[in-house]
Design a protein around this motif. Structure first.
Motif, mmCIF file in Angstrom:
data_model
loop_
_atom_site.group_PDB
_atom_site.id
_atom_site.type_symbol
_atom_site.label_atom_id
_atom_site.label_comp_id
_atom_site.label_asym_id
_atom_site.label_seq_id
_atom_site.Cartn_x
_atom_site.Cartn_y
_atom_site.Cartn_z
ATOM 1 N N SER B 28 -4.386 -4.504 13.054
ATOM 2 C CA SER B 28 -4.201 -5.200 11.826
ATOM 3 C C SER B 28 -5.042 -4.454 10.730
ATOM 4 C CB SER B 28 -4.704 -6.815 11.727
ATOM 5 O OG SER B 28 -6.124 -6.755 12.172
ATOM 6 N N ILE B 29 -4.614 -4.721 9.502
ATOM 7 C CA ILE B 29 -5.317 -3.921 8.204
ATOM 8 C C ILE B 29 -5.253 -4.952 7.078
ATOM 9 C CG2 ILE B 29 -3.945 -1.687 8.916
ATOM 10 C CD1 ILE B 29 -1.978 -2.393 6.817
ATOM 11 N N ASN B 30 -6.212 -4.447 6.248
ATOM 12 C CA ASN B 30 -6.502 -5.293 5.236
ATOM 13 C C ASN B 30 -5.654 -4.576 3.943
ATOM 14 O OD1 ASN B 30 -8.733 -6.424 6.050
ATOM 15 N ND2 ASN B 30 -10.293 -4.922 5.387
ATOM 16 N N ASN B 31 -5.310 -3.407 3.711
ATOM 17 C CA ASN B 31 -4.388 -2.906 2.930
ATOM 18 C C ASN B 31 -4.127 -1.484 3.360
ATOM 19 O OD1 ASN B 31 -6.098 -0.569 1.436
ATOM 20 N ND2 ASN B 31 -7.504 -2.106 1.323
ATOM 21 N N LEU B 32 -2.998 -1.017 2.844
ATOM 22 C CA LEU B 32 -2.500 0.392 3.292
ATOM 23 C C LEU B 32 -2.146 0.999 1.845
ATOM 24 C CD1 LEU B 32 -0.130 1.035 5.940
ATOM 25 C CD2 LEU B 32 0.549 1.879 3.905
ATOM 26 N N ILE B 49 -0.949 -1.364 -1.208
ATOM 27 C CA ILE B 49 -0.459 -2.609 -1.100
ATOM 28 C C ILE B 49 -1.123 -3.559 0.145
ATOM 29 C CG2 ILE B 49 0.947 -1.588 1.032
ATOM 30 C CD1 ILE B 49 3.398 -3.533 0.172
ATOM 31 N N ARG B 50 -1.334 -4.471 -0.202
ATOM 32 C CA ARG B 50 -2.419 -5.681 0.285
ATOM 33 C C ARG B 50 -1.577 -6.238 1.570
ATOM 34 N NH1 ARG B 50 -5.889 -8.729 -4.132
ATOM 35 N NH2 ARG B 50 -5.940 -7.014 -5.848
ATOM 36 N N SER B 51 -2.286 -6.617 2.479
ATOM 37 C CA SER B 51 -1.648 -7.171 3.863
ATOM 38 C C SER B 51 -0.914 -8.116 3.545
ATOM 39 C CB SER B 51 -2.661 -7.259 5.076
ATOM 40 O OG SER B 51 -3.868 -8.294 4.398
ATOM 41 N N ASN B 52 -1.014 -9.092 2.586
ATOM 42 C CA ASN B 52 -0.338 -10.300 2.248
ATOM 43 C C ASN B 52 1.031 -9.880 1.134
ATOM 44 O OD1 ASN B 52 -1.734 -9.741 -0.035
ATOM 45 N ND2 ASN B 52 -2.452 -11.971 -0.370
ATOM 46 N N GLU B 55 6.212 -5.879 -0.746
ATOM 47 C CA GLU B 55 6.967 -4.725 -1.290
ATOM 48 C C GLU B 55 5.978 -4.667 -2.758
ATOM 49 O OE1 GLU B 55 11.147 -4.714 -1.290
ATOM 50 O OE2 GLU B 55 11.182 -4.082 -3.338
ATOM 51 N N LYS B 56 6.086 -3.225 -2.996
ATOM 52 C CA LYS B 56 5.428 -2.967 -4.444
ATOM 53 C C LYS B 56 6.075 -1.811 -4.893
ATOM 54 C CE LYS B 56 1.245 -3.470 -5.840
ATOM 55 N NZ LYS B 56 -0.259 -3.096 -5.824
ATOM 56 N N HIS B 57 6.231 -1.776 -6.507
ATOM 57 C CA HIS B 57 6.959 -0.682 -7.138
ATOM 58 C C HIS B 57 5.968 -0.128 -7.882
ATOM 59 C CE1 HIS B 57 10.945 -1.931 -5.788
ATOM 60 N NE2 HIS B 57 10.550 -2.986 -5.563
ATOM 61 N N SER B 58 6.091 1.103 -8.166
ATOM 62 C CA SER B 58 5.325 1.965 -9.257
ATOM 63 C C SER B 58 6.130 3.119 -9.726
ATOM 64 C CB SER B 58 4.045 2.530 -8.700
ATOM 65 O OG SER B 58 3.290 3.077 -9.774
ATOM 66 N N GLY B 59 6.916 3.037 -10.772
ATOM 67 C CA GLY B 59 7.719 3.815 -11.424
ATOM 68 C C GLY B 59 8.964 4.168 -10.377
ATOM 69 N N ARG B 60 9.016 5.474 -9.923
ATOM 70 C CA ARG B 60 10.093 5.754 -8.813
ATOM 71 C C ARG B 60 9.483 5.556 -7.348
ATOM 72 N NH1 ARG B 60 11.027 10.677 -8.411
ATOM 73 N NH2 ARG B 60 9.211 11.630 -9.498
ATOM 74 N N LEU B 61 8.332 5.100 -7.228
ATOM 75 C CA LEU B 61 7.921 4.918 -5.866
ATOM 76 C C LEU B 61 8.457 3.413 -5.360
ATOM 77 C CD1 LEU B 61 4.576 6.544 -6.098
ATOM 78 C CD2 LEU B 61 6.719 7.533 -5.370
ATOM 79 N N ARG B 62 8.837 2.994 -4.343
ATOM 80 C CA ARG B 62 8.847 1.700 -3.615
ATOM 81 C C ARG B 62 8.078 1.798 -2.230
ATOM 82 N NH1 ARG B 62 13.254 -0.218 -0.356
ATOM 83 N NH2 ARG B 62 12.786 -2.417 0.014
ATOM 84 N N VAL B 63 7.150 1.003 -1.914
ATOM 85 C CA VAL B 63 6.500 0.801 -0.804
ATOM 86 C C VAL B 63 6.744 -0.591 -0.205
ATOM 87 C CG1 VAL B 63 4.263 0.775 0.183
ATOM 88 C CG2 VAL B 63 4.771 2.339 -1.522
#
Lengths: 114, 110
Positions: B28-32, B49-52, B55-63
């Protein structure tokens, strides 16, 4: 000017020599780190420091030592260099709340031990 | 230790295509976090991106992050030649320091 500056950028040394790699930062961060990168591998943590009086070993500290001379300066020493210490070395910094704070890297020192 | 593992190790695409890289981890992780490294240079932080979060976006990036599968993916949309670099995931858990994977080398051809 770079926020995290490493010197030298390149260094060639001979087996058995003592060398020092230096890192300075203007970001005002408390936390500083030394990582090593070998070709095709990720980064391995050598040492880290959370403030001037704090030094902690990382995954691969054997053969290395560090000194945190001031908040802004963190140096890495190889007491007696050996060829398998040939690698790319990175210094990084982070803000105090490190569990949520990204690392800021210098541009690295390429070390070759012959 | 909590080392991430990226997949694929290398990826070659044409400009304009999307690039997807995956990262798996063990505990388990706190964040990645995702970082980019241009050849021989220092790593640059891309996104956290936090463990809770899922999905997150930043410009052309999607995690995305799937904690049940212990995996994350980084999607770069409409890739450009300038996106050519190595991409690393990194994670921490508890009060541990950040641990990096071995990276994915992305080549975007014009």
């Amino acid at each position: 000017d770079a926020d995290v500056t490493q010197t030298p950028r390149n260094r060639i040394t001979k087996t058995g020599k003592r060398i020092m790699l230096e890192c300075s930062q203007t970001k005002g961060h408390d936390r500083m780190y030394w990582y090593r990168q070998d070709p095709g591998l990720g980064l391995q943590l050598i040492y880290y420091s959370f403030d001037v009086k704090d030094i902690n070993k990382g995954e691969i500290s054997d053969g290395y030592s560090v000194s945190r001379q001031a908040q802004a300066k963190f140096s890495l020493s190889l007491e007696s260099a050996i060829p398998n210490q040939t690698a790319l070395y990175f210094c990084a910094t982070s803000f105090k709340q490190w569990t949520l704070s990204p690392l800021h890297f210098g541009n690295g020192t390429r070390l070759t031990v012959t | 230790s909590q080392q991430g593992e990226e997949d694929p190790q290398a990826l070659s695409i044409q400009e304009g295509e999307n690039a997807t890289m995956n990262c798996s981890y063990k505990t388990s992780i706190n964040n990645l976090q995702w970082y980019r490294q241009n050849s021989g240079r220092g790593l640059v932080h891309l996104i956290l991106i936090r463990s809770n979060e899922r999905e997150k976006h930043s410009g052309r990036l999607r995690v995305t992050l799937d904690t049940s599968k212990k995996s994350s993916s980084l999607l770069i949309t409409a890739s450009r030649a300038a996106d050519t670099a190595s991409y690393f995931c990194a994670m921490n858990s508890g009060y541990s320091t950040l641990t990096f994977g071995k990276g994915t080398m992305l080549l975007v051809s014009p």
